[in-house]
Design an enzyme around this catalytic site. Structure first.
Site, PDB file in Angstrom:
ATOM      1  N   GLU A 195       0.797  -1.228   0.000  1.00  0.00           N
ATOM      2  CA  GLU A 195       0.000   0.000   0.000  1.00  0.00           C
ATOM      3  C   GLU A 195       0.834   1.285   0.000  1.00  0.00           C
ATOM      4  O   GLU A 195       0.801   2.062   0.966  1.00  0.00           O
ATOM      5  CB  GLU A 195      -0.956   0.010   1.199  1.00  0.00           C
ATOM      6  CG  GLU A 195      -1.917  -1.145   1.227  1.00  0.00           C
ATOM      7  CD  GLU A 195      -3.029  -0.971   2.277  1.00  0.00           C
ATOM      8  OE1 GLU A 195      -3.063   0.064   2.961  1.00  0.00           O
ATOM      9  OE2 GLU A 195      -3.865  -1.887   2.392  1.00  0.00           O
ATOM     10  N   GLU A 203      -5.268  -8.639   1.340  1.00  0.00           N
ATOM     11  CA  GLU A 203      -5.866  -8.252   2.629  1.00  0.00           C
ATOM     12  C   GLU A 203      -7.345  -7.986   2.421  1.00  0.00           C
ATOM     13  O   GLU A 203      -7.738  -7.329   1.452  1.00  0.00           O
ATOM     14  CB  GLU A 203      -5.255  -6.962   3.195  1.00  0.00           C
ATOM     15  CG  GLU A 203      -3.890  -7.079   3.780  1.00  0.00           C
ATOM     16  CD  GLU A 203      -3.387  -5.751   4.357  1.00  0.00           C
ATOM     17  OE1 GLU A 203      -4.212  -4.923   4.789  1.00  0.00           O
ATOM     18  OE2 GLU A 203      -2.163  -5.572   4.355  1.00  0.00           O
TER      19      GLU A 203
HETATM   20  C1  FCB Z   1      -4.208  -1.887   5.681  1.00  0.00           C
HETATM   21  C2  FCB Z   1      -2.821  -2.212   6.169  1.00  0.00           C
HETATM   22  C3  FCB Z   1      -2.786  -3.240   7.277  1.00  0.00           C
HETATM   23  C4  FCB Z   1      -3.917  -3.067   8.249  1.00  0.00           C
HETATM   24  C5  FCB Z   1      -5.237  -2.947   7.532  1.00  0.00           C
HETATM   25  C6  FCB Z   1      -6.429  -2.808   8.436  1.00  0.00           C
HETATM   26  O1  FCB Z   1      -4.224  -0.615   5.148  1.00  0.00           O
HETATM   27  O2  FCB Z   1      -2.044  -2.688   5.107  1.00  0.00           O
HETATM   28  O3  FCB Z   1      -1.524  -3.178   7.879  1.00  0.00           O
HETATM   29  O4  FCB Z   1      -3.669  -1.997   9.075  1.00  0.00           O
HETATM   30  O5  FCB Z   1      -5.208  -1.857   6.654  1.00  0.00           O
END
Ligand code: FCB
Length: 459
Positions: free
Chosen positions: A166, A361
């Site tokens: 990210e 994620e």
């Molecule tokens: C993302 C991050 C991760 C976590 C989630 C909730 O942006 O990559 O580390 O904090 O959000």
């Protein structure tokens, strides 16, 4: 309920990040990172929480991996802490730092779990920040050296490598609105950081590829940006601006199209793009095998003169209004809208064809209690909200696959409750509860549910 099956060889697993779980920030020669500094700066992180102890995973990794195996995970995405490997960000490698990941990888493989490495999940060595951090071109060059050092130790056993997690957050939250480390608030610095992060990715990709890495990519958090009113031209213009700053500024150069003209014009209003040098876009376009997609929530925007804009989107003040999220919401206050994930995957599949995707994620924060915090409890954490969230989003992924998008896998965020950046420990994303007083782990109902999903390869 109809049964949904995922493709054969679909990858299932869970994700974490070094600073959020490891603790042991002063052990075995680790240097300080920008998150150590930031979390110690009063007012930056909820109640002054830090990652000093976190989930103590640095010491408990073997038990954690055994638990992962019990939960049926096939892949584990973790990040390597740069300041463990090079305490000052450059120069000699600290073998004790590498030893930890070496042990972790061996333990994972011993349990039949595939290690998936993220090289940078936000914990920049503080020494590099003191020299400008991601606003400095040198950081990109140092990042490639660091990547090669990690590969040198783990490359014989780790198949999947990603450079950045990210970069949108690193640049815009770290250097733009200051919500994340290093806490700078400067639009120009944010854009410089975007470019140097991408350049660092490109340089590292080139170096890792030359060293023979099999599967290589990076993870973005592309946004599903929607207009408040689908018929409004002003709202369409707002979508284009936000989409440019969030999505196209990364995806276009990564896939060889260079920075989009409209985005460059926008950037030039904040900073003279002298940092963009001939040849950089070619480096950034180094071919990748996998794009990691992190998705939590959509964004709805309207084009409105006098609109408040978004602090993480320099130049949207006065022209864009971000609509307040509409329930149901997670504990982060984020809208729960699985359809946004289908839209996002279809859009990336259509606009950037030929790029295999993986959900690296996805998950939700909910106020779960267990152990000492819930002394009268049953010992079970009935996180039905999280099960519903994950179920809805897996259906959304399945829908995108059914419509032809090439999605290779799904990694839940997160294995463990952990240090949620500026929110500290008060937001719990884990499928496993962590009691921070005792470090006791309690798999939540969602963990049992997920084990079933994995073993059936479907819902
Ligand atoms: C993302 C991050 C991760 C976590 C989630 C909730 O942006 O990559 O580390 O904090 O959000």
């Amino acid at each position: 309920m109809s049964e949904l099956r995922f493709p054969e060889n679909f990858v299932w697993g869970a994700a974490t990040a070094a600073y959020q779980i490891e603790g042991a920030t002063q052990e075995d020669g680790r240097g300080p990172s920008i998150w150590d500094t930031f979390s110690r700066t009063p007012g930056k992180v909820f109640q002054g929480h830090t990652g000093d102890v976190a989930c103590d995973h640095y010491h408990r990794y073997a038990d954690d991996v055994a638990m992962m195996a019990e939960l049926g995970l096939r892949t584990y995405r973790f990040s390597v802490a740069w300041p463990r490997i090079q305490p000052d960000g450059t120069g000699p490698v600290n073998p004790r730092g590498l030893d930890f990941y070496d042990r972790l990888v061996d333990t994972l493989l011993g349990r039949g779990i595939d290690p998936f490495v993220t090289l940078y999940h936000w914990d920049l060595p503080q020494t590099l920040q003191d020299r400008g951090g991601w606003t400095s071109r040198e950081t990109a060059e140092h990042f490639a050296d660091y990547a090669v050092a990690v590969l040198g130790r783990l490359g014989d056993r780790v198949r999947t490598w990603t450079t950045l997690n990210e970069p949108w957050c690193s640049a815009y939250l770290g250097y733009g609105n200051g919500v994340h480390a290093p806490g700078e608030r400067d639009a120009g610095a944010a854009f410089r950081a975007v470019h140097h992060l991408l350049l660092g990715h490109g340089l590292a990709t080139r170096a890792l590829r030359a060293a023979g890495v099999a599967t290589l990519g990076l993870t973005l958090n592309p946004a599903d940006v929607q207009p408040a009113d689908a018929d409004s031209e002003a709202d369409a213009a707002a979508v284009r601006l936000v989409d440019g700053l969030h999505n196209r500024i990364f995806l276009d150069p990564l896939t060889g199209a260079g920075y989009p003209e409209d985005v460059l014009e926008h950037v030039a209003r904040h900073v003279e793009p002298t940092f963009l040098r001939d040849g950089d876009e070619k480096i950034i376009a180094a071919p990748i095998d996998l794009l990691g997609v992190n998705y939590y929530s959509p964004a709805y925007v309207a084009g409105r003169s006098g609109g408040a804009g978004g602090s993480a989107y320099p130049g949207t003040e006065g022209v864009v209004e971000f609509l307040p999220p509409v329930g149901p919401l997670t504990e982060m206050g984020w809208m729960i809208e699985p359809a946004g994930l289908t839209r996002l995957l279809e859009r990336i599949g259509a606009d950037y064809p030929g790029l295999p995707l993986m959900i690296t994620e996805n998950g939700g924060a909910f106020p779960d209690k267990a152990g000492a915090e819930d002394p009268d409890g049953t010992g079970r954490v009935a996180d039905t909200d999280r099960v519903a969230y994950l179920d809805g989003h897996l259906r959304a992924v399945h829908r995108a696959i059914a419509r032809g998008v090439d999605v290779r896998g799904y990694l839940v965020w997160s294995l463990l409750d952990n240090f949620e950046w500026a929110e500290g420990y008060r937001k719990r994303f884990g499928i496993v509860h962590v009691d921070y007083l005792t470090q006791r782990r309690t798999p939540k109902e969602s963990a049992r549910w997920y084990r079933e999903v994995i073993s059936r390869n479907g819902l």
